[in-house]
Design a protein around this motif. Structure first.
Motif, PDB file in Angstrom:
ATOM      1  N   TYR A  95       0.863  -1.177   0.000  1.00 32.46           N
ATOM      2  CA  TYR A  95       0.000   0.000   0.000  1.00 32.46           C
ATOM      3  C   TYR A  95       0.901   1.230   0.000  1.00 32.46           C
ATOM      4  O   TYR A  95       1.831   1.325   0.808  1.00 32.46           O
ATOM      5  CB  TYR A  95      -0.923  -0.005   1.215  1.00 32.46           C
ATOM      6  CG  TYR A  95      -1.892  -1.165   1.222  1.00 32.46           C
ATOM      7  CD1 TYR A  95      -2.991  -1.167   0.371  1.00 32.46           C
ATOM      8  CD2 TYR A  95      -1.689  -2.262   2.056  1.00 32.46           C
ATOM      9  CE1 TYR A  95      -3.874  -2.236   0.357  1.00 32.46           C
ATOM     10  CE2 TYR A  95      -2.570  -3.340   2.042  1.00 32.46           C
ATOM     11  CZ  TYR A  95      -3.661  -3.320   1.186  1.00 32.46           C
ATOM     12  OH  TYR A  95      -4.518  -4.391   1.150  1.00 32.46           O
TER      13      TYR A  95
ATOM     14  N   VAL B  18       7.293   8.068  -3.663  1.00 39.11           N
ATOM     15  CA  VAL B  18       6.247   7.313  -2.975  1.00 39.11           C
ATOM     16  C   VAL B  18       6.766   6.842  -1.626  1.00 39.11           C
ATOM     17  O   VAL B  18       7.975   6.662  -1.421  1.00 39.11           O
ATOM     18  CB  VAL B  18       5.783   6.083  -3.802  1.00 39.11           C
ATOM     19  CG1 VAL B  18       5.189   6.500  -5.122  1.00 39.11           C
ATOM     20  CG2 VAL B  18       6.919   5.106  -4.020  1.00 39.11           C
TER      21      VAL B  18
ATOM     22  N   LYS C 131      -4.451   9.923  -0.669  1.00 39.75           N
ATOM     23  CA  LYS C 131      -5.087   8.768  -1.286  1.00 39.75           C
ATOM     24  C   LYS C 131      -4.118   7.597  -1.284  1.00 39.75           C
ATOM     25  O   LYS C 131      -2.930   7.755  -1.562  1.00 39.75           O
ATOM     26  CB  LYS C 131      -5.508   9.099  -2.724  1.00 39.75           C
ATOM     27  CG  LYS C 131      -6.363   8.023  -3.363  1.00 39.75           C
ATOM     28  CD  LYS C 131      -6.905   8.477  -4.716  1.00 39.75           C
ATOM     29  CE  LYS C 131      -7.793   7.409  -5.337  1.00 39.75           C
ATOM     30  NZ  LYS C 131      -8.338   7.834  -6.661  1.00 39.75           N
ATOM     31  N   GLN C 132      -4.636   6.414  -0.982  1.00 34.41           N
ATOM     32  CA  GLN C 132      -3.801   5.216  -0.911  1.00 34.41           C
ATOM     33  C   GLN C 132      -4.054   4.310  -2.120  1.00 34.41           C
ATOM     34  O   GLN C 132      -5.177   4.163  -2.578  1.00 34.41           O
ATOM     35  CB  GLN C 132      -4.099   4.439   0.372  1.00 34.41           C
ATOM     36  CG  GLN C 132      -3.110   3.324   0.667  1.00 34.41           C
ATOM     37  CD  GLN C 132      -3.385   2.665   2.006  1.00 34.41           C
ATOM     38  OE1 GLN C 132      -4.307   1.861   2.135  1.00 34.41           O
ATOM     39  NE2 GLN C 132      -2.586   3.014   3.010  1.00 34.41           N
TER      40      GLN C 132
ATOM     41  N   GLU D 167       1.475   5.679  -0.989  1.00 34.83           N
ATOM     42  CA  GLU D 167       0.951   7.024  -1.210  1.00 34.83           C
ATOM     43  C   GLU D 167       1.982   7.828  -1.989  1.00 34.83           C
ATOM     44  O   GLU D 167       3.194   7.583  -1.887  1.00 34.83           O
ATOM     45  CB  GLU D 167       0.643   7.715   0.121  1.00 34.83           C
ATOM     46  CG  GLU D 167      -0.483   7.066   0.904  1.00 34.83           C
ATOM     47  CD  GLU D 167      -0.796   7.808   2.186  1.00 34.83           C
ATOM     48  OE1 GLU D 167      -0.099   8.816   2.463  1.00 34.83           O
ATOM     49  OE2 GLU D 167      -1.716   7.400   2.909  1.00 34.83           O
ATOM     50  N   THR D 168       1.507   8.768  -2.761  1.00 35.12           N
ATOM     51  CA  THR D 168       2.364   9.684  -3.500  1.00 35.12           C
ATOM     52  C   THR D 168       1.831  11.095  -3.345  1.00 35.12           C
ATOM     53  O   THR D 168       0.607  11.303  -3.269  1.00 35.12           O
ATOM     54  CB  THR D 168       2.445   9.296  -4.995  1.00 35.12           C
ATOM     55  OG1 THR D 168       3.179  10.291  -5.710  1.00 35.12           O
ATOM     56  CG2 THR D 168       1.064   9.149  -5.607  1.00 35.12           C
ATOM     57  N   ASP D 169       2.735  12.067  -3.284  1.00 41.81           N
ATOM     58  CA  ASP D 169       2.315  13.459  -3.062  1.00 41.81           C
ATOM     59  C   ASP D 169       1.435  13.989  -4.189  1.00 41.81           C
ATOM     60  O   ASP D 169       0.674  14.942  -3.993  1.00 41.81           O
ATOM     61  CB  ASP D 169       3.551  14.357  -2.914  1.00 41.81           C
ATOM     62  CG  ASP D 169       4.283  14.098  -1.614  1.00 41.81           C
ATOM     63  OD1 ASP D 169       3.662  13.512  -0.703  1.00 41.81           O
ATOM     64  OD2 ASP D 169       5.469  14.470  -1.515  1.00 41.81           O
TER      65      ASP D 169
ATOM     66  N   TYR E 282      -1.092  12.562  -5.448  1.00 40.94           N
ATOM     67  CA  TYR E 282      -2.466  12.317  -5.003  1.00 40.94           C
ATOM     68  C   TYR E 282      -2.471  12.299  -3.473  1.00 40.94           C
ATOM     69  O   TYR E 282      -2.605  11.243  -2.848  1.00 40.94           O
ATOM     70  CB  TYR E 282      -2.994  10.998  -5.559  1.00 40.94           C
ATOM     71  CG  TYR E 282      -3.099  10.965  -7.068  1.00 40.94           C
ATOM     72  CD1 TYR E 282      -4.143  11.595  -7.732  1.00 40.94           C
ATOM     73  CD2 TYR E 282      -2.153  10.294  -7.835  1.00 40.94           C
ATOM     74  CE1 TYR E 282      -4.250  11.566  -9.113  1.00 40.94           C
ATOM     75  CE2 TYR E 282      -2.244  10.250  -9.228  1.00 40.94           C
ATOM     76  CZ  TYR E 282      -3.295  10.895  -9.848  1.00 40.94           C
ATOM     77  OH  TYR E 282      -3.389  10.860 -11.222  1.00 40.94           O
TER      78      TYR E 282
END
Length: 363
Positions: A251, A298, A260-261, A253-255, A257
């Motif tokens: 799982y 990420v 949002k996972q 996350e990226t800056d 988005y």
């Protein structure tokens, strides 16, 4: 790198009435164990096009987002004079090839002259035969017959000479074509690495330089890849790499988005330690179909264990040396325990305690 331990549920702390100290009843809880990793999101297949020497970027024939075909010229490096020389050689090869074709103007002119010579020879030969027959019958003088035979012989010589001239000219044009091709091949060899072509049918993700800028040796000029599918390139601490297996969930996350996972799956472990960071690189196929941006940073959790039941205690009940105060009858005794996964708030217990045991938090 840091290891994350995600737990379900909230501990309920009780207070002993008599001793006025916090106590906790050991119990099983659902937990997810994960290893933290960081890295970048990249196209599933991508290529950095680089110069094999420090050169000026003369031409950029595409822009970011363009679809490109395999072997399509995307950029040209070098000096203006080298580019001019290359253009001249290409034109020379094209001209030499055109001249060497059977239907070229040079060869067609010779063919017409050969045909005219053939017709003249046939006419002169026929006339010589007729005069020879007439001379036998004394209808014409032998001298006249000899003259017609001489004209026929000269016509034949001219005809054959033109045929040989045609073959010689054709061979000369073929040699010229071969020479220009060799010159172009030599020039291309010198310029190898200066004409950047697409290795695949794909898209231009990034153009790093502008026309006229210097492209340093082995620095990328542009990035080409296959659109639509992405992967994570993650770094895992060497202390955690033994826990990583292909097929594990990720799982991340990226800056781009924020908040949002997304999900991915480990599909490759590169078994070479990167000495600078003391970490290993692993790759994970992204399962989501969002329009991600290559080289975006990420942060990820690689799930090691998911939804398992384990004995858990609050981390602030654990003493140095992995021991706790355990209630035994009416007394509190310092007891050594065996732990597994630790996080900021919870500790997984693998030995020394049982469900229902009561422990105390003493100073």
């Amino acid at each position: 790198m840091k290891k994350l331990l995600l737990t379900a549920g909230i501990a309920i702390l009780a207070t002993a009435c008599k001793e006025k100290i916090p106590v906790y009843t050991v119990q099983q809880r659902t937990l997810n164990e994960a290893v933290y990793a960081s890295g970048e999101i990249m196209p599933q297949a991508y290529y950095f096009l680089k110069s094999n020497s420090a050169d000026l970027l003369l031409q950029v024939k595409v822009k970011e987002g363009d679809a490109v075909n395999r072997d399509q010229v995307l950029a040209v490096l070098g000096t203006p004079s080298q580019l001019t020389q290359s253009d001249i050689l290409h034109r020379q090869v094209a001209l030499a090839g055109s001249n060497a074709e059977d239907g070229s103007a040079t060869l067609n002119e010779l063919k017409e002259r050969i045909e005219q010579a053939r017709q003249k020879y046939e006419a002169d030969n026929l006339n010589a035969a007729r005069y020879t027959d007439l001379a036998k019958d004394k209808a014409v003088a032998e001298k006249d017959a000899e003259q017609t035979r001489l004209e026929a012989a000269n016509s034949l010589h001219t005809y054959r000479s033109l045929q040989q001239q045609y073959l010689a000219q054709k061979n000369a044009l073929a040699d010229k074509l071969l020479q220009t091709r060799e010159q172009l091949a030599a020039n291309n060899q010198v310029r190898e690495g200066k004409v950047l072509k697409s290795p695949v049918d794909g898209s231009v993700f990034k153009v790093y330089l502008k026309e006229g800028e210097l492209a340093p040796l082995n620095d990328p000029v542009m990035m080409i890849g296959l659109p639509g599918k992405f992967k994570l390139e993650l770094l895992v601490d060497e202390r955690d790499i033994s826990k990583i297996k292909t097929g594990q969930k990720v799982y991340f996350e990226t800056d781009v988005y924020a908040g949002k996972q997304f999900a991915a799956t480990i599909n490759k472990i590169i078994p070479v330690l990167q000495k600078e960071s003391r970490s290993f690189q692993v790759e994970a196929a992204v399962l989501d179909s969002n329009a991600f941006y290559p080289q975006s940073s990420v942060e990820a959790n690689i799930i090691i264990r998911e939804n398992i039941r384990a004995l858990m205690i609050p981390a602030d009940y654990l003493l140095k040396g992995d021991s706790v105060y355990l209630q035994q009858g009416k007394e509190w005794r310092k007891t050594h325990i065996t732990t597994h996964t630790k996080s900021g708030e919870w500790v997984e217990i693998t030995g020394g305690l049982h469900a229902g045991d009561i422990i105390a938090k003493k100073e």
